[in-house]
Design an enzyme around this catalytic site. Structure first.
Site, PDB file in Angstrom:
ATOM      1  CE  LYS A 267      49.342  63.800  33.509  1.00  0.00           C
ATOM      2  NZ  LYS A 267      48.890  63.687  32.117  1.00  0.00           N
TER       3      LYS A 267
ATOM      4  CG  ASP B 195      49.066  66.082  28.310  1.00  0.00           C
ATOM      5  OD1 ASP B 195      50.208  65.772  27.927  1.00  0.00           O
ATOM      6  OD2 ASP B 195      48.483  65.512  29.257  1.00  0.00           O
TER       7      ASP B 195
HETATM    8  N1  LIG Z   1      50.068  60.996  23.221  1.00  0.00           N
HETATM    9  C1  LIG Z   1      50.178  61.539  24.421  1.00  0.00           C
HETATM   10  O1  LIG Z   1      51.028  62.396  24.695  1.00  0.00           O
HETATM   11  C2  LIG Z   1      49.184  61.133  25.491  1.00  0.00           C
HETATM   12  C3  LIG Z   1      48.999  61.959  26.619  1.00  0.00           C
HETATM   13  C4  LIG Z   1      48.067  61.562  27.583  1.00  0.00           C
HETATM   14  C5  LIG Z   1      47.370  60.367  27.423  1.00  0.00           C
HETATM   15  N2  LIG Z   1      47.592  59.594  26.338  1.00  0.00           N
HETATM   16  C6  LIG Z   1      46.835  58.345  26.136  1.00  0.00           C
HETATM   17  O2  LIG Z   1      45.457  58.679  26.144  1.00  0.00           O
HETATM   18  C7  LIG Z   1      44.679  57.597  26.660  1.00  0.00           C
HETATM   19  C8  LIG Z   1      43.730  58.117  27.733  1.00  0.00           C
HETATM   20  O3  LIG Z   1      44.477  58.654  28.810  1.00  0.00           O
HETATM   21  P1  LIG Z   1      43.733  59.412  30.036  1.00  0.00           P
HETATM   22  O4  LIG Z   1      44.817  59.819  30.965  1.00  0.00           O
HETATM   23  O5  LIG Z   1      42.780  60.422  29.541  1.00  0.00           O
HETATM   24  O6  LIG Z   1      42.904  58.186  30.679  1.00  0.00           O
HETATM   25  P2  LIG Z   1      41.612  58.250  31.613  1.00  0.00           P
HETATM   26  O7  LIG Z   1      41.530  59.557  32.336  1.00  0.00           O
HETATM   27  O8  LIG Z   1      41.628  56.991  32.393  1.00  0.00           O
HETATM   28  O9  LIG Z   1      40.356  58.204  30.578  1.00  0.00           O
HETATM   29  C9  LIG Z   1      40.084  57.046  29.847  1.00  0.00           C
HETATM   30  C10 LIG Z   1      38.995  57.324  28.818  1.00  0.00           C
HETATM   31  O10 LIG Z   1      38.834  56.142  28.017  1.00  0.00           O
HETATM   32  C11 LIG Z   1      37.461  55.742  28.041  1.00  0.00           C
HETATM   33  N3  LIG Z   1      37.357  54.287  27.955  1.00  0.00           N
HETATM   34  C12 LIG Z   1      38.115  53.365  28.613  1.00  0.00           C
HETATM   35  N4  LIG Z   1      37.705  52.113  28.275  1.00  0.00           N
HETATM   36  C13 LIG Z   1      36.658  52.267  27.418  1.00  0.00           C
HETATM   37  C14 LIG Z   1      35.819  51.356  26.718  1.00  0.00           C
HETATM   38  N5  LIG Z   1      35.961  50.021  26.863  1.00  0.00           N
HETATM   39  N6  LIG Z   1      34.859  51.851  25.909  1.00  0.00           N
HETATM   40  C15 LIG Z   1      34.696  53.194  25.762  1.00  0.00           C
HETATM   41  N7  LIG Z   1      35.472  54.115  26.391  1.00  0.00           N
HETATM   42  C16 LIG Z   1      36.430  53.644  27.211  1.00  0.00           C
HETATM   43  C17 LIG Z   1      36.925  56.258  29.353  1.00  0.00           C
HETATM   44  O11 LIG Z   1      35.521  56.322  29.289  1.00  0.00           O
HETATM   45  P3  LIG Z   1      34.605  56.245  30.635  1.00  0.00           P
HETATM   46  O12 LIG Z   1      34.587  57.643  31.176  1.00  0.00           O
HETATM   47  O13 LIG Z   1      33.302  55.771  30.153  1.00  0.00           O
HETATM   48  O14 LIG Z   1      35.278  55.277  31.563  1.00  0.00           O
HETATM   49  C18 LIG Z   1      37.617  57.633  29.416  1.00  0.00           C
HETATM   50  O15 LIG Z   1      36.947  58.561  28.609  1.00  0.00           O
HETATM   51  C19 LIG Z   1      45.703  56.571  27.158  1.00  0.00           C
HETATM   52  O16 LIG Z   1      45.845  55.592  26.155  1.00  0.00           O
HETATM   53  C20 LIG Z   1      46.994  57.371  27.285  1.00  0.00           C
HETATM   54  O17 LIG Z   1      48.149  56.563  27.093  1.00  0.00           O
HETATM   55  C21 LIG Z   1      48.471  59.961  25.347  1.00  0.00           C
END
Ligand SMILES: NC(=O)c1ccc[n+]([C@@H]2O[C@H](COP(=O)([O-])OP(=O)(O)OC[C@H]3O[C@@H](n4cnc5c(N)ncnc54)[C@H](OP(=O)(O)O)[C@@H]3O)[C@@H](O)[C@H]2O)c1
Length: 279
Positions: free
Chosen positions: A72, A108
């Site tokens: 991205k 998004d």
């Molecule tokens: N519905 C939709 O259209 C859509 C679109 C995009 C994403 N999503 C979903 O959104 C989620 C996040 O996606 P992303 O792309 O933003 O991922 P990302 O950039 O990897 O960010 C992950 C986030 O989760 C936090 N996290 C991970 N493990 C954790 C834990 N054990 N305790 C507390 N916080 C934790 C991370 O915190 P730290 O910074 O502390 O690591 C970070 O804030 C995924 O499940 C994805 O499938 C859905």
């Protein structure tokens, strides 16, 4: 049935890996529904091949593509022009090719707000707490701020929340361990962390202090009903599932590539949800 002739429009999704993507199923449904001469294909592209692959798609006459992890940010850089949504999110998930030029946007945030509206929820009703500071949090927080909402963010790693706040003026920060008490002032809370996803720990969020009017949204959509959403419903709060965001974020790209503005409805939701269960 969709048709595919030599003059059909072609788009796809570029990711590494791309096998998990639901977008081919989603766009394929709309192509069939509208009997469009076109196709939407999954494209597994290694990070080091990203620019070459995108230039190749342009040269091959693709209408554009979606871009997913880990591309991205590279997608943002390869664009000749990006719109306001991409600027705010600092990342691109939708590319449109026209006369050899590449235009990027990030749908998004649009998808998140459109899903809330489809549930009859107006975000203007009050402040919001966003949990997480990853790529999705950035898009959601930027869209909420853009809609004039007061937004507070809480993230396990505070430095990442601070980095986000530097990029998004007006964003407030609360410590991760205070996320439960911070709910008292909110109209909306959104989980954008990966907590609650299948195979991950559930999100621990104490809803006991939550006001009765609180809307609880989760952008995680595997499973459809996350432990957070179940807890919210159990407390009698309004709960909004993440699948709707995925469906709505796909609308602008499909419209740009295939010339039809598709509908998000229950038939589409059931079709895409069935694909999640089958995997
Ligand atoms: N519905 C939709 O259209 C859509 C679109 C995009 C994403 N999503 C979903 O959104 C989620 C996040 O996606 P992303 O792309 O933003 O991922 P990302 O950039 O990897 O960010 C992950 C986030 O989760 C936090 N996290 C991970 N493990 C954790 C834990 N054990 N305790 C507390 N916080 C934790 C991370 O915190 P730290 O910074 O502390 O690591 C970070 O804030 C995924 O499940 C994805 O499938 C859905």
């Amino acid at each position: 049935m969709a048709i595919l002739s030599g003059s059909g429009r072609v788009a796809g999704i570029v990711g590494w890996p791309v096998t998990h993507s639901r977008s081919p199923r989603l766009h394929g449904f709309w192509l069939d529904r509208h009997a469009i001469d076109g196709a939407y294909v999954p494209l597994a592209v290694r990070p080091e091949q990203f620019a070459t692959a995108i230039r190749g798609l342009v040269a091959a006459g693709f209408a554009g593509c979606n871009v997913t992890a880990p591309h991205k940010l590279s997608a943002f850089e390869i664009c000749d022009a990006v719109d306001e949504s991409a600027h705010r999110a600092g990342a691109v998930n939708t590319l449109v090719f026209s006369d050899g030029r590449i235009t990027g946007s990030n749908t998004d945030g649009y998808g998140f707000l459109a899903n809330l509206r489809a549930h009859g929820i107006e975000v203007m009703d009050g402040p919001a707490l966003v949990l997480g500071a990853g790529g999705a949090a950035r898009a959601v927080a930027a869209a909420l701020l853009g809609a004039g909402i007061d937004v507070t963010i809480a993230n396990r790693t505070r430095a990442k929340a601070e980095a986000l706040a530097r990029d998004l003026p007006g964003l407030r920060i609360v410590d991760w361990q205070h996320r439960g008490t911070a709910l008292a002032d909110q109209a909306l809370v959104v989980n954008t962390t990966s907590l609650g996803m299948s195979g991950h720990d559930p999100l621990g969020l104490d809803l006991s202090q939550a006001p009765d009017k609180l809307v609880v949204a989760d952008i995680v959509y595997v499973p459809l009903e996350t432990p957070l959403l179940a807890a919210a419903r159990g407390r009698g709060l309004r709960a909004v599932e993440g699948l709707g965001m995925l469906l709505h974020q796909a609308v602008p790209g499909f419209h740009a590539w295939f010339g039809v503005r598709p509908q998000v409805d229950e038939e589409l939701r059931r079709f895409v949800a069935a694909g999640l269960i089958a995997q």
